[in-house]
Design a protein around this motif. Structure first.
Motif, PDB file in Angstrom:
ATOM      1  N   ALA A   1      34.922  41.673  37.663  1.00 22.11           N
ATOM      2  CA  ALA A   1      33.697  40.576  38.210  1.00 22.11           C
ATOM      3  C   ALA A   1      35.092  39.374  36.961  1.00 22.11           C
ATOM      4  O   ALA A   1      34.654  38.216  37.619  1.00 22.11           O
TER       5      ALA A   1
ATOM      6  N   PHE B   1      36.260  36.045  39.006  1.00 21.67           N
ATOM      7  CA  PHE B   1      35.589  34.983  38.256  1.00 21.67           C
ATOM      8  C   PHE B   1      36.445  34.096  38.440  1.00 21.67           C
ATOM      9  O   PHE B   1      36.147  32.584  38.454  1.00 21.67           O
TER      10      PHE B   1
ATOM     11  N   ALA C   1      32.217  38.256  42.019  1.00 23.82           N
ATOM     12  CA  ALA C   1      32.350  38.570  40.207  1.00 23.82           C
ATOM     13  C   ALA C   1      30.488  38.653  40.066  1.00 23.82           C
ATOM     14  O   ALA C   1      30.367  39.489  39.331  1.00 23.82           O
TER      15      ALA C   1
END
Length: 387
Positions: free
Chosen positions: A97, A101, A114
């Motif tokens: 994630a 991101f 993400a």
């Protein structure tokens, strides 16, 4: 465009060469990669991962995704992290994630990926995953904005001790009018107050001050209402007492039943009549009501004894043609939906009841005849022959 394609092709080729190299050195303990990783051999983790060890996949992915590690390669780390994430490794999902991101290394920013990995990581209690989930769903300018999910992940992160999440959640609760919970969260977020938390500490202080003022106002209102109830009760009890002082025990019982409308005052008046030996002065239909209000115990026994002592075989009473103690008040309550206000006691000397042109005896006689006609002598009345 051509230059960009060539650059992408070059990077892909380098990754392939690196991956093959890692596989070739997996069996050598003296590899440079092993020396660079004091926590364990990257090559060994890769070999174990390829053999199905998901924990080793997570370790390999963490090493490769660490920008401080000489072996850092975010793109290559995805393969190992995804294997571990699919095995419900929360830390691996959370690291993916983070990679998607902001975009790390050669991996482009991808909030769709993400959001997916962040939710999976947070479900396994990984803090990185929960942080990313909150950031994605709480961004009102993002196509992934979701207020409900944002609140959920803020709640989780606040529980983890992330003061910024507590602060944001406190402001949301404040805006929707939930001031008491907003105060608690703001105080939690304030913690050891520093300059960076000045605004949330001020909010916590403001909400606390408002709550204290509100609680004081509510307490004052409750005290005022309680005082008014007590004054009203005392006034009604005083009326009952005034009849007792005049030795008008029937008036006292009438006031208790129809003015105070409380069992306590009825017990008070009835007990006074019993102690004074004045049960014979109590109007019969008031005795029926007392029988209904005191269905058992010594008071019920005394009331029923008085009713039985006055009953005659052909006496209907105003509300009772059966001459059974207790039946009158029950029939009266049934006919009037339990409402005792439909009957008004006739005037008597020494009573505070309204006076009229009729004497007490005449008024009682008229009322008695009215109900005798209704309950005893009308056609198709089941009691007409008995009466």
């Amino acid at each position: 465009m051509i230059a960009r394609f060539q650059q992408h092709f070059y990077r892909q080729a380098c990754r392939s060469i690196l991956f093959v190299g890692l596989m070739l050195i997996a069996g050598f303990a003296s590899s440079p990669i092993q020396a660079q990783n004091s926590g364990g051999s990257l090559s060994a983790y890769i070999a174990q991962c390829n053999s199905g060890d998901k924990a080793a996949c997570s370790k390999a992915g963490m090493i490769l995704s660490d920008p401080q590690n000489p072996a850092f390669d975010a793109f290559l780390s995805q393969r190992y992290l995804q294997n571990a994430c699919n095995a419900l490794d929360g830390a691996a999902c959370g690291r993916l994630a983070l990679i998607y991101f902001d975009g790390e290394g050669d991996v482009d920013k991808d909030w769709s990926a993400a959001s997916n990995f962040s939710q999976r990581g947070c479900a396994e209690q990984d803090r990185d995953g929960c942080d990313v989930a909150e950031a994605i769903f709480a961004d009102s300018s993002s196509p992934y904005f979701d207020a409900e999910k944002a609140l959920r992940y803020r709640t989780i992160n606040c529980g983890f001790g992330r003061w910024q999440s507590c602060m944001h959640q406190a402001r949301i609760l404040y805006n929707v009018g939930d001031y008491r919970n907003a105060e608690q969260l703001a105080a939690h977020a304030c913690g050891p107050a520093g300059e960076d938390r000045k605004s949330i500490c001020e909010l916590a202080g403001t909400l606390k001050s408002r709550r204290i003022k509100l609680e004081q106002a509510e307490a004052a209102q409750r005290a005022q209402q309680q005082a008014a109830r007590q004054a009203a009760y005392a006034n009604k009890r005083a009326i009952v007492t005034s009849f007792i002082q005049k030795r008008d025990y029937d008036g006292a019982i009438y006031a208790a039943i129809y003015n105070s409308r409380t069992v306590d005052d009825a017990r008070y008046a009835l007990t006074a009549a019993i102690n004074a030996g004045a049960m014979g002065s109590i109007y019969l239909d008031n005795l029926y009501v007392l029988d209904y209000w005191f269905p058992s115990g010594n008071l019920n026994r005394i009331v029923n004894a008085e009713i039985s002592g006055r009953s005659r075989g052909n006496d209907c009473g105003i509300f009772n043609c059966t001459n059974t103690p207790g039946a009158s008040s029950k029939r009266w309550a049934a006919q009037n939906g339990g409402n005792t206000s439909s009957y008004r006691r006739p005037s008597s000397s020494g009573s505070s009841a309204p006076t009229g042109g009729l004497s007490s005896a005449d008024a009682r006689k008229q009322v008695r005849e009215k109900y005798r006609s209704a309950h005893c002598t009308m056609n198709n009345n089941a009691n007409r022959n008995v009466c």
